[in-house]
Design an enzyme around this catalytic site. Structure first.
Site: not given
Ligand code: 499
Length: 433
Positions: A84, A86, A88, A90-91, A106, A192
């Site tokens: 319900p 999770g 949200f 964009k990174v 993020k 998760d």
């Molecule tokens: N949901 C979330 N909450 N915090 C993060 C996060 C923190 N540091 C990060 N560094 C890389 C990536 C990342 C995920 N897929 C990718 C594909 C290509 C490049 C980078 C990435 C994601 C994060 O992600």
């Protein structure tokens, strides 16, 4: 007076401590939306002076720090789960204009932000947990600056390079276990663990996304809702009767199966596409109801055992013919954690069906007598033994017993992170490396 410039003429971003950041995020989550809409400038607390260069109390997006989309959107997990809520947001890749430090940023829309999104990451530090560098509010988005895994996530690696070799899986598993050992030693459940929440750097892997994380105050955590992503969810979480940190170990087990085979457990044996085109049964979030699906049958048994209602999607033999109205959407509710109108009928289906069928679409009033068994993964996880059949054929004997332990149905029999770190499967003799 020669007072510091920052204090008066500067902006509203400052260096601070973890408690400064936590009081900042709590303060803004209580702000009225209309106040947030007309913020004259960015506000925030930065924890890390080394990486982030303030200019007179300012940290402006696209001036003091630049954002580059990683083309990676963290969708609501409806595409694969019953969650319900999770994570949200964009990174983006971010780069500080002064220090040139590259970070992850993020963006979480204010309407979806909750202080719990950052509390754990702010309070707990470990080399296998993505470090939080700061939080900034601008343009109705919270910008969380964090340690960047520039190698992307394990899911991206699997999607682009296919199944991983055992020595790579061992490397990732050790990093994840060190992070989990640390979290679990503080009674923190990540909730998760899955390939998309493990990101890669040149010398380590780190856990990300603490939006579902909780710190237990008792020995057992009793949830109010379902937390996690369906495919990787442990049987005790599905049953919703209380669980503990061992659930993360089960999710690590399913993640290892995904790394070995390129697919999460279950999907090969219960493909979502097993249905003829006229009937799709999958559940995501029903607006505004939690994302369960309660298709049982039009006449309900008088009483149902106290299991959560989403486990009752078992009557696939629908009545041979439905009332004479065409193209119905029937959602007949069994026992729900919240109260719903007893009977929701809509005679018009949404114009375009989402790419993942998200309701039960009965597009013809007469259905075949019986349908294939419903592939609700929650029901399968609940009813079936752990997915040992989905372990890769070429899995080594020691890794197989590692997985048998991690996927133990009874959490009390499942090994802890500390114990698994000593397992021979991830400590191969030197000559093998
Ligand atoms: N949901 C979330 N909450 N915090 C993060 C996060 C923190 N540091 C990060 N560094 C890389 C990536 C990342 C995920 N897929 C990718 C594909 C290509 C490049 C980078 C990435 C994601 C994060 O992600």
């Amino acid at each position: 007076s020669q007072g510091t410039q920052q204090g008066n003429s500067g902006g509203r971003v400052r260096y601070g401590t973890v408690s400064d950041l936590l009081s900042f995020v709590n303060q803004i989550s209580n702000m009225q939306p209309e106040v947030l809409q007309h913020l004259p400038e960015e506000m925030g607390v930065l924890l890390n002076k080394k990486h982030m260069g303030l200019t007179k109390g300012h940290y402006r997006i696209d001036s003091d720090v630049f954002l580059f989309p990683w083309k990676w959107t963290y969708k609501t997990p409806g595409s694969g789960g019953h969650v319900p809520k999770g994570s949200f947001g964009k990174v983006h890749l971010a780069q500080d204009a002064i220090t040139r430090k590259r970070m992850a940023c993020k963006l979480i829309p204010m309407e979806h932000f909750k202080p719990a999104d950052v509390e754990i990451q702010a309070r707990f530090h470990h080399e296998n947990i993505a470090e939080l560098y700061g939080a900034l509010l601008w343009d109705q988005n919270i910008h969380l600056f964090m340690e960047a895994g520039e190698g992307g996530s394990v899911l991206e690696k699997l999607d682009s390079c296919g199944p991983m070799r055992e020595f790579e899986i061992i490397w990732v598993t050790k990093q994840v276990l060190r992070g989990l050992e640390y979290l679990h030693s503080h009674n923190v459940i990540h909730h998760d663990i899955k390939p998309s929440n493990i990101v890669l750097m040149s010398d380590k892997a780190v856990l990300v996304d603490f939006g579902l994380t909780v710190q237990m105050t008792e020995k057992v955590y009793t949830p109010r809702d379902l937390r996690g992503t369906e495919m990787y969810m442990s049987p005790e979480v599905v049953l919703c009767r209380g669980h503990n940190t061992k659930t993360d170990i089960y999710s690590l087990g399913t993640t290892i199966i995904h790394m070995q085979t390129g697919s999460p457990p279950w999907v090969r044996r219960y493909p979502r596409t097993a249905y003829p085109s006229y009937l799709y049964i999958v559940s995501t979030s029903l607006p505004p109801y939690p994302s369960y699906l309660y298709i049982v049958r039009t006449t309900l048994p008088t009483s149902l055992p106290p299991y959560p209602s989403y486990l009752y999607i078992v009557r696939t033999t629908l009545p041979t013919s439905l009332p004479p109205y065409p193209s119905y959407l029937y959602i007949v509710c069994t026992t729900l954690p919240i109260s719903l109108p007893p009977y929701i009928v809509s005679t018009t289906l949404p114009i375009s069906l989402p790419p993942y069928p998200s309701y039960l679409y009965i597009v013809s009033t007469t259905l075949p007598i019986s349908l294939p068994p419903y592939p609700s993964y929650l029901y399968i996880i609940h009813k079936q033994a752990p997915p040992l059949e989905d372990i890769a054929e070429d899995c080594s004997g020691v890794m197989r017993s590692f997985l048998e332990t991690a996927l133990e149905r009874n959490p009390a029999k499942r090994s802890s992170a500390a114990k698994l770190l000593r397992d021979e499967a991830i400590n191969p003799p030197r000559e093998e490396q």
